[in-house]
Design an enzyme around this catalytic site. Structure first.
Site, PDB file in Angstrom:
ATOM      1  N   GLU A  36       5.520 -56.647 -39.884  1.00  0.00           N
ATOM      2  CA  GLU A  36       4.752 -56.645 -38.709  1.00  0.00           C
ATOM      3  C   GLU A  36       3.540 -57.651 -39.223  1.00  0.00           C
ATOM      4  O   GLU A  36       3.348 -58.303 -40.297  1.00  0.00           O
ATOM      5  CB  GLU A  36       4.105 -55.472 -38.400  1.00  0.00           C
ATOM      6  CG  GLU A  36       3.109 -54.800 -39.561  1.00  0.00           C
ATOM      7  CD  GLU A  36       2.711 -53.389 -39.558  1.00  0.00           C
ATOM      8  OE1 GLU A  36       3.301 -52.663 -38.591  1.00  0.00           O
ATOM      9  OE2 GLU A  36       1.650 -52.865 -40.017  1.00  0.00           O
TER      10      GLU A  36
ATOM     11  N   GLU B 200      -4.706 -43.022 -39.034  1.00  0.00           N
ATOM     12  CA  GLU B 200      -5.347 -44.397 -39.681  1.00  0.00           C
ATOM     13  C   GLU B 200      -5.093 -45.360 -38.492  1.00  0.00           C
ATOM     14  O   GLU B 200      -4.156 -45.709 -38.082  1.00  0.00           O
ATOM     15  CB  GLU B 200      -4.463 -44.614 -41.016  1.00  0.00           C
ATOM     16  CG  GLU B 200      -4.703 -43.629 -42.143  1.00  0.00           C
ATOM     17  CD  GLU B 200      -4.054 -43.904 -43.416  1.00  0.00           C
ATOM     18  OE1 GLU B 200      -3.346 -44.948 -43.499  1.00  0.00           O
ATOM     19  OE2 GLU B 200      -4.454 -43.079 -44.430  1.00  0.00           O
TER      20      GLU B 200
ATOM     21  N   GLU C  93      -0.933 -45.480 -39.236  1.00  0.00           N
ATOM     22  CA  GLU C  93       0.170 -44.401 -39.419  1.00  0.00           C
ATOM     23  C   GLU C  93      -0.669 -43.082 -39.137  1.00  0.00           C
ATOM     24  O   GLU C  93      -1.825 -42.988 -39.120  1.00  0.00           O
ATOM     25  CB  GLU C  93       0.761 -44.530 -40.827  1.00  0.00           C
ATOM     26  CG  GLU C  93      -0.123 -44.433 -41.961  1.00  0.00           C
ATOM     27  CD  GLU C  93       0.656 -44.586 -43.321  1.00  0.00           C
ATOM     28  OE1 GLU C  93       1.798 -44.277 -43.430  1.00  0.00           O
ATOM     29  OE2 GLU C  93      -0.034 -44.813 -44.344  1.00  0.00           O
TER      30      GLU C  93
ATOM     31  N   ASN D 215      -1.177 -39.440 -41.206  1.00  0.00           N
ATOM     32  CA  ASN D 215      -0.813 -38.591 -42.432  1.00  0.00           C
ATOM     33  C   ASN D 215      -0.893 -37.276 -41.902  1.00  0.00           C
ATOM     34  O   ASN D 215      -1.962 -36.631 -41.536  1.00  0.00           O
ATOM     35  CB  ASN D 215      -1.862 -38.996 -43.322  1.00  0.00           C
ATOM     36  CG  ASN D 215      -1.923 -40.162 -44.139  1.00  0.00           C
ATOM     37  OD1 ASN D 215      -0.549 -40.587 -44.495  1.00  0.00           O
ATOM     38  ND2 ASN D 215      -2.806 -40.921 -44.062  1.00  0.00           N
TER      39      ASN D 215
ATOM     40  N   PHE E 245      -6.696 -52.013 -64.504  1.00  0.00           N
ATOM     41  CA  PHE E 245      -6.475 -50.702 -63.824  1.00  0.00           C
ATOM     42  C   PHE E 245      -5.325 -49.959 -64.777  1.00  0.00           C
ATOM     43  O   PHE E 245      -4.586 -49.138 -63.971  1.00  0.00           O
ATOM     44  CB  PHE E 245      -6.503 -50.702 -62.726  1.00  0.00           C
ATOM     45  CG  PHE E 245      -8.121 -50.994 -62.124  1.00  0.00           C
ATOM     46  CD1 PHE E 245      -9.235 -50.006 -61.964  1.00  0.00           C
ATOM     47  CD2 PHE E 245      -8.428 -52.498 -61.732  1.00  0.00           C
ATOM     48  CE1 PHE E 245     -10.368 -50.359 -61.378  1.00  0.00           C
ATOM     49  CE2 PHE E 245      -9.421 -52.904 -61.169  1.00  0.00           C
ATOM     50  CZ  PHE E 245     -10.521 -51.888 -61.298  1.00  0.00           C
TER      51      PHE E 245
END
Length: 725
Positions: free
Chosen positions: A228, A305, A318, A320, A387
């Site tokens: 997309e 979201e 989306e 959740n 990280f």
């Protein structure tokens, strides 16, 4: 137990009648709830369940036997070996635990089986209430392609893109050109940042398709991919909702959460409300979220979201179909305990009328809210090494509290599933806790978060609090200029540590000089009757030289006055031959120093400075942290300092010709062999940790001399994988 009470340091601010207790009426008292999860979210659900008089059941894997969530439950059941694929994710084992304990309710938390429709159906078949939405909602929203179609049909704004499943890299390139670059290549079953790539041209579209397909297959066992349009400079904004299903037909929306501060699509800092939305956009977003929830017959807690650009255009991303990690910020601004309503809805009750009316009558179309809440996700990840996950026991651990930071109007909440001595395991997500603050204004909430992070003691594993502190200091973040590209924009080379201002370095030098002065007083403590004699004869070392940044860092000459109320400070020049600039006189206020604790608080120049001490090494270096900056500090007398300028620098071990494992993990594949000529940036191997495949690329040209690790082997951090000639 005391322990469980101590966890909820400050209960949720339950506002007025918005939350009249339904636990009596809903007959949940005495009922048994099993939480099919671990760590902080299991502890969080148990807190509410206990307050409603419910009995609690935990499940655990072999390595979680002594975990906090197990200690906090009334009973517990082992569900298998350490890897989650052999324990927490095995539906049969979880069902056995439900049957053997006679639990009537199952709360899945987030992750694991929370969005697994097979598990949801199995609960129903066994006559157990699943604390979450119906199968249809989970299936429809769990598939990105289907959920987008449902959103379009329900009248929700969506992002332009290709709705079918893509066969191969060639087709991916063709579709990318039709949609128009930049495009986002995503795994249909994706989540948690796995199987997602952005492509700006054909070459990147090909590679993105290959990598996303591999990652999706490894993580989800499903390699379907779709493409997309990529929205530029978007903010990630989500609407939390509660629904009670088609039989009652209520959908209640909450003020939005902004979760734009993300690294590799994993959220780091979340807040509510957002600085971006106007009341009109907020209402429209909530309306669309509710339309989507009704379209799939939703019940329980869920989150829709959206991506929202700076012109207030927003697009469905989306849904959740579970409780989210960042739910506490919503609870803090609305005063509503979301878990409580999830349990009541699972028992077949409608949402309370006053909550439904409060939402209906609000001009912004959401539950009334006040103040601002921030949350930092505290991870056992080393921010100085890209990280990478850090594992091991927490040998010291102290959470900050509302009382310990002592800031007017700031509340601190820490949702964790660990205590001192807990183990951060390589088998699960490396989150240590969620640190949440609530205040009247956004800046107060940020400053409160800073203060709380400053005194959060975590020893034994590397963690990201220095990075979270740096974000709190960042002016763009403080101004609310936070597109989802924020971390990439501000940390293009990765995180290199907090950079202190000159004024802060001087504060460190003065604070450490004051601590040294106090330590001398403590060490020179003599039996009481001699006290008066001793003080007059005790030889004060008036002047010390404080060096920040190792033996050859920046040095400051500090004189602490007689009553330790004022310090005179001057910087020493780069050649270490004398001082430069004016002498400044800076006030020292209260000094809270105890050699047995990690946190020292000193008021320097009218401002409280929080310093964490990490102990001294044989060379006289004291490792400290202030405002997230880690420093090695040396305190010397002028003579010692003068002599130290003649010392030689210590030797440095050369690892430049080796590829070291960047994290504890498994060597999945090796792309080269001994004797190969390697170009800069060429793929060498793939290391897998936390289900993420990390491609290791060459940082140099050269020829492979030796390969030290076999494919499939587990490696420690810094283990040498291969060597160049």
């Amino acid at each position: 137990s005391m322990l469980s009470l101590a966890r909820l340091k400050s209960p949720l601010p339950l506002r007025g009648s918005l939350l009249r207790s339904f636990s009596e009426l809903s007959g949940l008292r005495g009922e048994k709830v099993l939480v099919a999860n671990r760590g902080e979210i299991a502890c969080r659900v148990f807190d509410t369940a206990r307050s409603m008089g419910m009995k609690t059941v935990s499940i655990y894997s072999d390595v979680d036997q002594a975990a906090q969530h197990v200690k906090q439950s009334d009973e517990s059941v082992n569900v298998g070996p350490a890897p989650s694929s052999e324990s927490y994710l095995v539906i049969e084992n979880v069902l056995d635990a439900i049957k053997s304990t006679g639990a009537k309710y199952v709360h899945p938390g987030y992750g694991f089986l929370s969005e697994n429709s097979v598990f949801r159906q199995a609960c129903e078949d066994n006559g157990v209430a699943f604390v979450g939405p119906p199968v249809r909602a989970i299936e429809a929203m769990g598939d990105k392609i289907e959920s987008k179609q449902i959103a379009i049909d329900a009248g929700v704004n969506t992002i332009p893109g290709f709705q079918g499943v893509i066969q191969d890299a060639e087709e991916a390139v063709k579709i990318s050109n039709e949609v128009g670059y930049p495009v986002m290549i995503k795994a249909s079953a994706g989540g948690g940042g796995k199987g997602m790539r952005i492509a700006w041209n054909d070459e990147e579209a090909k590679e993105g398709f290959r990598l996303s397909t591999d990652e999706a297959r490894a993580s989800f066992g499903d390699d379907r991919i779709f493409i997309e349009k990529f929205i530029e400079r978007p903010h990630h904004i989500e609407i939390q909702l509660l629904a009670d299903g088609p039989e009652h037909n209520n959908v209640v929306c909450f003020p939005e959460r902004e979760c734009s501060i993300q690294r590799r699509n994993q959220k780091v800092i979340e807040e509510s409300p957002s600085t971006l939305l106007t009341p009109e956009t907020r209402k429209e977003m909530a309306t669309q979220a509710a339309m989507l929830a009704r379209a799939v017959g939703y019940s329980s807690a869920g989150t829709v979201e959206f991506l929202c650009d700076e012109k207030q255009n927003f697009y469905f991303l989306e849904m959740n179909t579970r409780l989210q990690v960042e739910h506490p910020v919503t609870e803090e601004v609305s005063g509503v305990d979301l878990v409580k309503h999830m349990l009541e809805v699972a028992a077949g009750h409608p949402l309370p009328k006053d909550l439904v009316d409060a939402c209906k009558n609000s001009p912004e179309g959401v539950v009334p809210y006040s103040g601002w809440s921030m949350e930092a996700r505290v991870y056992a990840e080393d921010p100085f090494r890209s990280f990478l996950p850090s594992t091991g026991p927490l040998f010291s651990y102290e959470e900050p509290t509302t009382e310990s930071i002592g800031m007017e109007g700031v509340k601190v909440r820490c949702d964790s599933g660990v205590v001192e001595g807990s183990d951060i395991s390589m088998f699960y997500d490396p989150m240590i806790s969620k640190l949440i603050t609530k205040a009247e204004t956004r800046l107060e909430a940020i400053d409160g978060l800073s203060a709380a992070l400053d005194e959060y003691v975590i020893r034994g594993v590397s963690h990201n609090t220095p990075f979270c502190l740096d974000l709190c200091r960042n002016q763009a973040f403080r101004d609310g200029d936070t597109p989802t590209s924020f971390i990439d924009d501000h940390y293009p080379e990765g995180f290199e540590g907090v950079k202190l201002e000159e004024e802060e370095k001087k504060a460190v030098a003065i604070a450490m000089a004051a601590v040294a002065d106090r330590r001398r007083t403590l060490l020179n403590g003599v039996p009481l009757p001699m006290e008066n004699v001793a003080y007059s004869e005790y030889d004060r070392i008036e002047n010390v030289i404080v060096t920040i940044g190792g033996h050859s860092g920046e040095s400051y000459s500090v004189v602490v006055g007689e009553e330790a109320e004022i310090a005179h400070i001057q910087k020493i020049n780069a050649e270490n031959t004398g001082t430069e600039g004016e002498t400044e006189s800076i006030k020292i206020g209260e000094l809270n120093y105890d050699p047995n604790t990690y946190v020292t608080k000193v008021e320097v120049g009218e401002k409280e400075r929080v310093i964490q001490m990490f102990g001294e090494d044989a060379e006289g270096l004291t490792k400290i942290q202030m405002a997230g900056a880690m420093m090695d500090v040396v305190i010397r007398s002028p003579d010692e300092f003068r002599l130290s300028t003649f010392m030689k620098e210590p030797p440095i071990v050369d690892t430049s010709k080796m590829l070291l494992s960047p994290m504890p993990g498994k060597l999945v594949s090796m792309a080269v062999q001994v004797g190969d000529e390697i170009e800069l940036g060429q793929e060498l191997c793939v290391v897998e940790a936390m289900k993420m495949q990390n491609v290791q690329r060459s940082e140099r040209k050269g020829i492979i001399k030796a390969i030290n690790v076999e494919v499939g082997a587990s490696m420690k951090v810094d283990e040498s994988i291969l060597e160049f000639e």
